[in-house]
Scaffold this active site. Structure first.
Site, PDB file in Angstrom:
ATOM      1  N   ASP A  13     -11.308   1.733   3.646  1.00  0.00           N
ATOM      2  CA  ASP A  13     -11.478   0.379   3.385  1.00  0.00           C
ATOM      3  C   ASP A  13     -12.851  -0.002   3.313  1.00  0.00           C
ATOM      4  O   ASP A  13     -13.223  -1.133   2.879  1.00  0.00           O
ATOM      5  CB  ASP A  13     -11.054  -0.423   4.823  1.00  0.00           C
ATOM      6  CG  ASP A  13      -9.703  -1.051   4.653  1.00  0.00           C
ATOM      7  OD1 ASP A  13      -9.266  -1.413   3.625  1.00  0.00           O
ATOM      8  OD2 ASP A  13      -9.009  -1.313   5.823  1.00  0.00           O
ATOM      9  N   LYS A  62       0.737  -1.169  -0.137  1.00  0.00           N
ATOM     10  CA  LYS A  62      -0.160   0.138  -0.020  1.00  0.00           C
ATOM     11  C   LYS A  62       0.795   1.283  -0.108  1.00  0.00           C
ATOM     12  O   LYS A  62       0.649   2.190  -0.876  1.00  0.00           O
ATOM     13  CB  LYS A  62      -0.976   0.011   1.178  1.00  0.00           C
ATOM     14  CG  LYS A  62      -1.988  -0.851   1.133  1.00  0.00           C
ATOM     15  CD  LYS A  62      -2.765  -1.395   2.221  1.00  0.00           C
ATOM     16  CE  LYS A  62      -3.690  -2.625   2.014  1.00  0.00           C
ATOM     17  NZ  LYS A  62      -4.680  -3.013   3.373  1.00  0.00           N
ATOM     18  N   GLN A  67      -4.808  -2.180   9.827  1.00  0.00           N
ATOM     19  CA  GLN A  67      -4.533  -3.420   9.008  1.00  0.00           C
ATOM     20  C   GLN A  67      -5.357  -4.518   9.872  1.00  0.00           C
ATOM     21  O   GLN A  67      -4.706  -4.570  11.041  1.00  0.00           O
ATOM     22  CB  GLN A  67      -3.188  -3.623   8.859  1.00  0.00           C
ATOM     23  CG  GLN A  67      -2.775  -4.777   7.655  1.00  0.00           C
ATOM     24  CD  GLN A  67      -3.219  -4.665   6.255  1.00  0.00           C
ATOM     25  OE1 GLN A  67      -3.643  -3.723   5.710  1.00  0.00           O
ATOM     26  NE2 GLN A  67      -3.595  -5.744   5.956  1.00  0.00           N
TER      27      GLN A  67
HETATM   28  N1  GUN Z   1      -6.098  -7.620   5.948  1.00  0.00           N
HETATM   29  C1  GUN Z   1      -6.516  -8.306   4.893  1.00  0.00           C
HETATM   30  N2  GUN Z   1      -7.066  -7.655   3.698  1.00  0.00           N
HETATM   31  C2  GUN Z   1      -7.195  -6.454   4.317  1.00  0.00           C
HETATM   32  C3  GUN Z   1      -7.753  -5.041   4.015  1.00  0.00           C
HETATM   33  O1  GUN Z   1      -8.142  -4.969   2.803  1.00  0.00           O
HETATM   34  N3  GUN Z   1      -7.961  -4.234   4.769  1.00  0.00           N
HETATM   35  C4  GUN Z   1      -7.505  -4.126   6.209  1.00  0.00           C
HETATM   36  N4  GUN Z   1      -7.694  -3.083   6.803  1.00  0.00           N
HETATM   37  N5  GUN Z   1      -6.863  -5.170   6.637  1.00  0.00           N
HETATM   38  C5  GUN Z   1      -6.682  -6.320   5.900  1.00  0.00           C
END
Ligand code: GUN
Length: 308
Positions: A134, A67, A111
């Site tokens: 998200d 990211k 996350q």
């Molecule tokens: N863990 C696995 N995929 C994601 C996601 O798309 N967003 C977040 N915040 N955590 C994750």
């Protein structure tokens, strides 16, 4: 004899279209980059994404660095806030609250997964829905369900964008979604049934308790496979001309790769592809689209385009 040749000929020219998520994601990153360059030249604030990472889970570290890299590529500002596993729920909630009030940050992701002593849902609900890029906050999920502008979570948003860019017809089609997770199956089923494009599908959701799953899947014009079982969907389970979206990413050990593992989708590509009209590969299909959807949401947040 002639018939057989004719069949082989038709099969040859009516090849499936491979949905190239990698190239589509790269094109979208270029488009976002152009918008950000324009913002910078106009002396506007550029989008700023913050990510909170708790602990040292390998997959989470990989996602967050992916990211960060994507943010750099498109010219966003990005901040990663790292905590040890020992952080308390209260401390984490305090940090979220501080970011909620920080006008320099447009989007925040925490996350997942979080350590067991932290209530994940409580943390998700503490994020300001206007910064929840998200799209996990119940306010955004609820807005999406009733068709209000909302942050749509990255994987479903990426799939919609692939359908749009490949101009796949959805109206009146029977879509079978395999899997009912909050992040993929559930939102996908709602989005494909909505009165819009992509949408206007008749949607069936299949899951672990579904009886005669094969029979149902065989009636699908569009299949979204999101159950997380490598090579689950095989050629004998699909009808000719089906559109196949493979969301699976199962890592299995392999002695044929340098890394020692290989990614598998939920779809047995070799037997399903020849019967499809469109199909996403794994890797290089849905996967690359998820991070660009997060970037797109962050751009929308910076432009305050969802909540007016
Ligand atoms: N863990 C696995 N995929 C994601 C996601 O798309 N967003 C977040 N915040 N955590 C994750």
């Amino acid at each position: 004899m002639f018939e057989k040749f004719f069949y082989v000929f038709i099969k040859y020219i009516v090849m499936y279209t491979l949905i190239d998520g990698k190239a589509t994601a790269a094109a979208i990153r270029r488009e976002i980059r152009e918008e950000v360059d324009y913002m910078r030249h106009s002396h506007e604030k550029v989008p700023h994404l913050a990510a909170i990472l708790v602990g040292h889970d390998g997959a989470s570290e990989t996602y967050v660095s992916g990211k960060e890299k994507a943010c750099r590529e498109v010219g966003f500002e990005s901040t990663v806030i790292r905590y040890e596993n020992t952080i308390t729920e209260e401390e984490l909630l305090e940090k979220v609250d501080q970011i909620n009030r920080d006008a320099s940050i447009d989007g925040l992701i925490v996350q997942l997964p979080l350590p067991e002593h932290i209530d994940e849902q409580k943390v998700i609900e503490s994020i300001d829905p206007k910064k929840d890029v998200d799209g996990f906050h119940p306010v955004n999920v609820g807005r999406m369900v009733i068709g209000l502008p909302a942050y749509i979570s990255a994987t479903p948003a990426g799939i919609l964008e692939l359908i749009r860019r490949y101009q796949i017809k959805t109206e009146g089609k029977h879509c079978v979604v395999i899997g009912r997770s909050n992040i993929v199956g559930k939102p996908m089923s709602i989005l494909l049934a909505r009165k819009d494009y992509p949408g206007n599908c008749t949607v069936t959701v299949c899951h672990s308790r579904t009886r005669n799953l094969k029979e149902i899947v065989r009636q699908a014009d569009i299949i979204v496979a999101a159950l997380g079982k490598a090579k689950f969907l095989t050629g004998d389970m699909v009808q000719e001309g089906v559109v196949v979206i493979d969301v699976g990413i199962t890592r299995l050990p392999s002695d044929k790769t340098k890394s020692g593992w290989k990614l598998w989708g939920d779809v047995d590509f070799e037997t399903v592809a020849p019967k499809s009209s469109f199909i996403t590969p794994v890797p290089g299909g849905v996967g690359p689209m998820t991070i660009v959807s997060l970037l797109r949401n962050t751009l929308l947040a910076a432009k305050q385009a969802i909540y007016k």
